[in-house]
Design a protein around this motif. Structure first.
Motif, PDB file in Angstrom:
ATOM      1  N   PRO A  39      -9.513  -7.939  25.931  1.00 22.81           N
ATOM      2  CA  PRO A  39     -10.611  -7.265  25.235  1.00 22.81           C
ATOM      3  C   PRO A  39     -10.735  -5.771  25.504  1.00 22.81           C
ATOM      4  N   ASP A  40     -10.016  -5.229  26.476  1.00 25.77           N
ATOM      5  CA  ASP A  40     -10.303  -3.884  26.980  1.00 25.77           C
ATOM      6  C   ASP A  40     -10.304  -2.797  25.911  1.00 25.77           C
ATOM      7  N   TYR A  41      -9.319  -2.820  25.026  1.00 25.87           N
ATOM      8  CA  TYR A  41      -9.162  -1.726  24.072  1.00 25.87           C
ATOM      9  C   TYR A  41      -9.649  -2.080  22.671  1.00 25.87           C
ATOM     10  N   LEU A  42     -10.419  -3.140  22.538  1.00 23.37           N
ATOM     11  CA  LEU A  42     -10.832  -3.608  21.219  1.00 23.37           C
ATOM     12  C   LEU A  42     -11.519  -2.517  20.412  1.00 23.37           C
ATOM     13  N   THR A  43     -12.586  -1.958  20.936  1.00 19.91           N
ATOM     14  CA  THR A  43     -13.366  -0.968  20.184  1.00 19.91           C
ATOM     15  C   THR A  43     -12.535   0.263  19.854  1.00 19.91           C
ATOM     16  N   GLN A  44     -11.776   0.740  20.829  1.00 16.86           N
ATOM     17  CA  GLN A  44     -10.972   1.945  20.621  1.00 16.86           C
ATOM     18  C   GLN A  44      -9.856   1.691  19.611  1.00 16.86           C
ATOM     19  N   ALA A  45      -9.235   0.517  19.691  1.00 18.93           N
ATOM     20  CA  ALA A  45      -8.152   0.197  18.756  1.00 18.93           C
ATOM     21  C   ALA A  45      -8.665   0.126  17.327  1.00 18.93           C
ATOM     22  N   LEU A  46      -9.809  -0.494  17.126  1.00 18.40           N
ATOM     23  CA  LEU A  46     -10.369  -0.582  15.780  1.00 18.40           C
ATOM     24  C   LEU A  46     -10.731   0.797  15.249  1.00 18.40           C
ATOM     25  N   GLU A  47     -11.258   1.664  16.116  1.00 16.41           N
ATOM     26  CA  GLU A  47     -11.626   3.019  15.677  1.00 16.41           C
ATOM     27  C   GLU A  47     -10.387   3.802  15.274  1.00 16.41           C
ATOM     28  N   ILE A  48      -9.328   3.709  16.058  1.00 12.84           N
ATOM     29  CA  ILE A  48      -8.084   4.409  15.731  1.00 12.84           C
ATOM     30  C   ILE A  48      -7.515   3.883  14.418  1.00 12.84           C
ATOM     31  N   TYR A  49      -7.476   2.572  14.288  1.00 14.26           N
ATOM     32  CA  TYR A  49      -6.911   1.977  13.074  1.00 14.26           C
ATOM     33  C   TYR A  49      -7.672   2.427  11.831  1.00 14.26           C
ATOM     34  N   ARG A  50      -8.979   2.350  11.884  1.00 17.71           N
ATOM     35  CA  ARG A  50      -9.772   2.686  10.694  1.00 17.71           C
ATOM     36  C   ARG A  50      -9.766   4.180  10.394  1.00 17.71           C
ATOM     37  N   SER A  51      -9.825   5.006  11.410  1.00 14.01           N
ATOM     38  CA  SER A  51      -9.929   6.448  11.172  1.00 14.01           C
ATOM     39  C   SER A  51      -8.602   7.059  10.740  1.00 14.01           C
ATOM     40  N   ARG A  52      -7.491   6.456  11.125  1.00 12.41           N
ATOM     41  CA  ARG A  52      -6.179   7.033  10.822  1.00 12.41           C
ATOM     42  C   ARG A  52      -5.435   6.278   9.726  1.00 12.41           C
ATOM     43  N   PHE A  53      -6.078   5.329   9.109  1.00 11.59           N
ATOM     44  CA  PHE A  53      -5.404   4.488   8.116  1.00 11.59           C
ATOM     45  C   PHE A  53      -4.932   5.307   6.919  1.00 11.59           C
ATOM     46  N   ARG A  54      -3.703   5.026   6.495  1.00  4.16           N
ATOM     47  CA  ARG A  54      -3.130   5.639   5.299  1.00  4.16           C
ATOM     48  C   ARG A  54      -2.861   4.545   4.269  1.00  4.16           C
ATOM     49  N   PRO A  55      -3.415   4.639   3.077  1.00  4.67           N
ATOM     50  CA  PRO A  55      -3.151   3.620   2.054  1.00  4.67           C
ATOM     51  C   PRO A  55      -1.653   3.490   1.781  1.00  4.67           C
ATOM     52  N   SER A  56      -1.253   2.274   1.426  1.00  5.52           N
ATOM     53  CA  SER A  56       0.153   1.989   1.186  1.00  5.52           C
ATOM     54  C   SER A  56       0.269   1.017   0.019  1.00  5.52           C
ATOM     55  N   GLU A  57       1.512   0.666  -0.333  1.00  6.58           N
ATOM     56  CA  GLU A  57       1.712  -0.358  -1.362  1.00  6.58           C
ATOM     57  C   GLU A  57       1.158  -1.695  -0.908  1.00  6.58           C
ATOM     58  N   ALA A  58       1.110  -1.916   0.389  1.00  3.29           N
ATOM     59  CA  ALA A  58       0.622  -3.187   0.915  1.00  3.29           C
ATOM     60  C   ALA A  58      -0.900  -3.272   0.924  1.00  3.29           C
ATOM     61  N   LEU A  59      -1.589  -2.133   1.138  1.00  2.00           N
ATOM     62  CA  LEU A  59      -3.021  -2.182   1.401  1.00  2.00           C
ATOM     63  C   LEU A  59      -3.673  -0.863   1.014  1.00  2.00           C
ATOM     64  N   ASP A  60      -4.779  -0.953   0.275  1.00  2.00           N
ATOM     65  CA  ASP A  60      -5.495   0.254  -0.156  1.00  2.00           C
ATOM     66  C   ASP A  60      -6.420   0.809   0.917  1.00  2.00           C
ATOM     67  N   GLU A  61      -6.976  -0.068   1.735  1.00  2.00           N
ATOM     68  CA  GLU A  61      -7.928   0.343   2.759  1.00  2.00           C
ATOM     69  C   GLU A  61      -7.747  -0.522   3.988  1.00  2.00           C
ATOM     70  N   PRO A  62      -8.220  -0.095   5.145  1.00  2.00           N
ATOM     71  CA  PRO A  62      -7.973  -0.856   6.378  1.00  2.00           C
ATOM     72  C   PRO A  62      -8.556  -2.255   6.320  1.00  2.00           C
ATOM     73  N   TYR A  63      -7.830  -3.174   6.951  1.00  2.66           N
ATOM     74  CA  TYR A  63      -8.279  -4.566   7.028  1.00  2.66           C
ATOM     75  C   TYR A  63      -8.008  -5.041   8.447  1.00  2.66           C
ATOM     76  N   ALA A  64      -9.087  -5.325   9.176  1.00  2.00           N
ATOM     77  CA  ALA A  64      -8.977  -5.649  10.598  1.00  2.00           C
ATOM     78  C   ALA A  64      -9.425  -7.074  10.877  1.00  2.00           C
ATOM     79  N   MET A  65      -8.611  -7.769  11.629  1.00  8.81           N
ATOM     80  CA  MET A  65      -8.932  -9.109  12.121  1.00  8.81           C
ATOM     81  C   MET A  65      -9.063  -9.044  13.637  1.00  8.81           C
ATOM     82  N   VAL A  66     -10.005  -9.788  14.202  1.00  5.02           N
ATOM     83  CA  VAL A  66     -10.164  -9.817  15.656  1.00  5.02           C
ATOM     84  C   VAL A  66     -10.192 -11.265  16.136  1.00  5.02           C
TER      85      VAL A  66
END
Length: 337
Positions: free
Chosen positions: A196-223
């Motif tokens: 659990p240690d990096y959960l909050t930080q990892a989600l913040e990095i993923y969402r803030s730095r997300f780049r849309p791609s052919e696979a996905l238009d916006e971030p999608y996070a599972m925990v």
């Protein structure tokens, strides 16, 4: 603010081998749980690659995915995950291309960066360990290329696999995969059920730095979250002791079979072991239906996850089914899949 009514729920199964049981029994119970999960409305059913672990039977992950997909009708089935450092990307493309050809539109490929085992076993799997984790971004890109339509002059192709839509997820328990998933525009799953240690930080990095791609238009996070549900809080806490015992044995260097609930646990671990295990299992919801509903609402509120991956190492199969049934009831009223 998200709640259980607008978040998807899925199942992570480690195919636990019980003390007194057999691997064949484990596989029968895995399929039975998958069928129940499908009927209860879970979105996907994932199996995890681990090796040299007597209590986990999902080492041949692609084979077991085929068994579960073949015994169900609609639920998505995939890996949570395949440990890519253990495999050549072409082999994984061929395996999951085969699965997608057999069960079109139902296969997920979750990728992990760790070997999923100890160093000696990792060497037996891959023969060399030099920079395998550093190779992960390159291997992911190679795997993506095998799933793309065949290019003119392409010398090596995945057959089957090329041109098939197999969704790739990146899994992680630190910040590396969160950043890579954001860069590549892929869905991301965080292993908070044991790290659990990096959960909050990892989600913040993923969402803030997300780049849309052919696979996905916006971030999608599972925990990930451990959920041990029963008709009473006391019974749920009792069931939870099986997982605690498994983690104690792992920390002691003696991984073994899944043990039945243990009323002597509190007398059998040191304060340091207790603190360590409770820290690792901090993302756990344990209790009666109402306790579980509140706990999941709180966890979703904190993480704002798009999807919750529920796992439960429960010794008794009937109690395990009941636990997932209680979680399914907590999902009532959420968006239709």
């Amino acid at each position: 603010m998200k709640g259980t009514d607008n978040v998807f729920f899925s199942v992570l199964d480690l195919a636990p081998v019980k003390d007194g049981g057999t691997v064949a029994e484990t596989f029968r119970e895995t399929l039975d749980l998958a069928r129940h999960a499908e009927a209860w409305g879970y979105r996907r059913y994932w199996l995890a690659e681990h090796h040299n672990m007597p209590g986990i039977a999902s080492a041949a992950t692609a084979v077991l995915i085929g068994y579960v997909a073949g015994g169900t009708q609609t639920i998505r089935v995939g890996s949570g995950g395949v440990m890519l450092p253990n495999h050549a990307p072409l082999v994984i493309a061929e395996q999951f291309g085969t699965l997608e050809a057999l069960y079109p539109g139902r296969i997920d490929l979750g990728l992990g960066r760790a070997p999923g085992t100890d160093q000696r076993t990792a060497r037996a799997l891959r023969r060399h360990l030099a920079n395998v984790e550093d190779d992960f971004p390159r291997d992911v890109a190679e795997l993506q290329a095998y799933f793309a339509p065949v290019r003119p002059g392409q010398a090596v192709r995945a057959v089957p696999g090329a041109g098939l839509n197999v969704p790739i997820w990146l899994l992680g328990s630190s910040l590396f995969s969160a950043e890579l998933a954001a860069t590549l525009g892929l869905p991301f799953a965080f292993a908070s059920h044991f790290a659990p240690d990096y959960l909050t930080q990892a989600l913040e990095i993923y969402r803030s730095r997300f780049r849309p791609s052919e696979a996905l238009d916006e971030p999608y996070a599972m925990v990930g979250v451990n959920v041990f549900a029963a008709d009473t809080d006391a019974e749920a806490r009792r069931l939870f002791t099986s997982l605690k015992r498994q983690f104690i044995n792992l920390r002691r260097g003696v991984p073994g079979l899944l043990q039945p609930p243990d009323d002597t646990l509190e007398r059998d671990w040191s304060e340091m072991e207790k603190a360590g295990v409770e820290h690792m299992l901090a993302c756990s919801v344990v209790g009666s239906p109402e306790t579980v509903r509140r706990g999941l609402e709180s966890f979703i509120g904190v993480t704002q996850a798009d999807e919750i991956m529920v796992t439960a190492q429960i010794y008794d199969h009937a109690a395990r089914l009941r636990s997932f049934e209680i979680v399914a009831a907590a999902m009532a009223g959420r968006a239709t899949i």
